[in-house]
Scaffold this motif. Sequence first.
Motif, PDB file in Angstrom:
ATOM      1  N   SER A 146       0.865  -1.177   0.000  1.00 16.72           N
ATOM      2  CA  SER A 146       0.000   0.000   0.000  1.00 16.72           C
ATOM      3  C   SER A 146       0.902   1.227   0.000  1.00 16.72           C
ATOM      4  N   MET A 147       0.451   2.286  -0.625  1.00 12.48           N
ATOM      5  CA  MET A 147       1.243   3.511  -0.752  1.00 12.48           C
ATOM      6  C   MET A 147       0.470   4.655  -0.106  1.00 12.48           C
ATOM      7  N   ASP A 148       1.020   5.177   0.976  1.00 14.41           N
ATOM      8  CA  ASP A 148       0.417   6.331   1.637  1.00 14.41           C
ATOM      9  C   ASP A 148       0.902   7.600   0.958  1.00 14.41           C
ATOM     10  N   ILE A 149      -0.031   8.424   0.538  1.00 18.64           N
ATOM     11  CA  ILE A 149       0.294   9.669  -0.157  1.00 18.64           C
ATOM     12  C   ILE A 149      -0.221  10.827   0.689  1.00 18.64           C
ATOM     13  N   MET A 158      -4.191  10.434  -0.231  1.00 15.73           N
ATOM     14  CA  MET A 158      -4.546   9.288  -1.078  1.00 15.73           C
ATOM     15  C   MET A 158      -3.914   8.029  -0.511  1.00 15.73           C
ATOM     16  N   ARG A 159      -4.421   6.915  -0.990  1.00 20.77           N
ATOM     17  CA  ARG A 159      -3.837   5.624  -0.640  1.00 20.77           C
ATOM     18  C   ARG A 159      -3.986   4.693  -1.848  1.00 20.77           C
ATOM     19  N   CYS A 160      -2.878   4.098  -2.250  1.00 19.55           N
ATOM     20  CA  CYS A 160      -2.887   3.115  -3.331  1.00 19.55           C
ATOM     21  C   CYS A 160      -2.554   1.751  -2.745  1.00 19.55           C
ATOM     22  N   TYR A 161      -3.134   0.726  -3.300  1.00 19.32           N
ATOM     23  CA  TYR A 161      -2.868  -0.625  -2.825  1.00 19.32           C
ATOM     24  C   TYR A 161      -2.796  -1.574  -4.017  1.00 19.32           C
ATOM     25  N   ARG A 162      -1.778  -2.402  -3.990  1.00 19.89           N
ATOM     26  CA  ARG A 162      -1.579  -3.374  -5.059  1.00 19.89           C
ATOM     27  C   ARG A 162      -2.094  -4.725  -4.609  1.00 19.89           C
ATOM     28  N   GLY A 174      -5.425  -0.361  -6.948  1.00 20.85           N
ATOM     29  CA  GLY A 174      -6.566   0.479  -6.613  1.00 20.85           C
ATOM     30  C   GLY A 174      -6.104   1.781  -5.986  1.00 20.85           C
ATOM     31  N   THR A 175      -6.899   2.834  -6.145  1.00 26.00           N
ATOM     32  CA  THR A 175      -6.538   4.160  -5.626  1.00 26.00           C
ATOM     33  C   THR A 175      -7.732   4.748  -4.899  1.00 26.00           C
ATOM     34  N   GLN A 176      -7.459   5.277  -3.710  1.00 26.86           N
ATOM     35  CA  GLN A 176      -8.469   5.963  -2.913  1.00 26.86           C
ATOM     36  C   GLN A 176      -8.040   7.402  -2.687  1.00 26.86           C
ATOM     37  N   PHE A 177      -9.027   8.285  -2.698  1.00 31.27           N
ATOM     38  CA  PHE A 177      -8.801   9.704  -2.414  1.00 31.27           C
ATOM     39  C   PHE A 177      -9.690  10.105  -1.257  1.00 31.27           C
TER      40      PHE A 177
END
Length: 284
Positions: A146-149, A158-162, A174-177
Amino acid sequence: MNIQPGQQPLKSLISAESDDVTSSENSENENSQKKLVVRARAGRMRRGGPMPVARAEPICVPNQVAAMPIVMTGFVSLVPHTVLDAIALTNCLMVVQCTEPLEIFTGIETPNRYVVHDMYLRPMLFCNERSNFISRECCGSGRNFSMDIRDVFGAELMRCYRDNPCFSCTDYLGTQFQGQQIGLMKRECCDGHFNLLGAGCNQPLLIMSPCCASCGGTKIFPVCTYTGVKIGEIVRLYPGFLQEHLTDADTYLVHFPVDLPPILKLLLISSVFLIDFTFFEDDN
């Protein structure tokens, strides 16, 4: 009195006897400010070297698309944020991966970190990978993460998760805002291209991979509409012989039309992470 970190109290606001401030106090204040600057620079160096320095003029990027060739609508509404206002006025962003000294000298895989800059090279977003030690060492670039932005104030944006399950032929990002799902990036194992779909719209973008993308050098990933019309590029810049063979830190340019929907601009930023892990994470 509200005193910010590193700020010395103003004697004139405390007492009318400010005229009696001695020169020794002024010298102590100046020394403390110098120490703060040195510590900030040392910490930045310790975390992988200095980031690009802000410029007075923006970087000129070639092959930019002036305007969207088609109208794409139907996207979900996003929560207002200053970052959205900033990217709405730009047609290019730079994603810089930080070098990791521990990884260089020991070979131990460490979490990736990225900084997103505008074309004045001012930082806009800070991205930090969240993954465990076992997955990084055993799965390498194929690991889930997961990528914390976060924005420049440290607030999570934002948060991205593979999601790449074992024995699966499909790779998802996937990407969350602000906690809201805004899109999905997908790649089939037998297909070198990526499909990018924004939430609420059935018109996907296609990110095309160049031939022998992982062979090194500058690589261009064209971004096209569902009708095949090119609207931008994701460019992996050649870092130089030494950096490319000692590290897996890369720099990417993401350029697009100014009137591209902001939700797609956010998704193109997050798509850099999956491209980086797919082709450029393992240094040879």
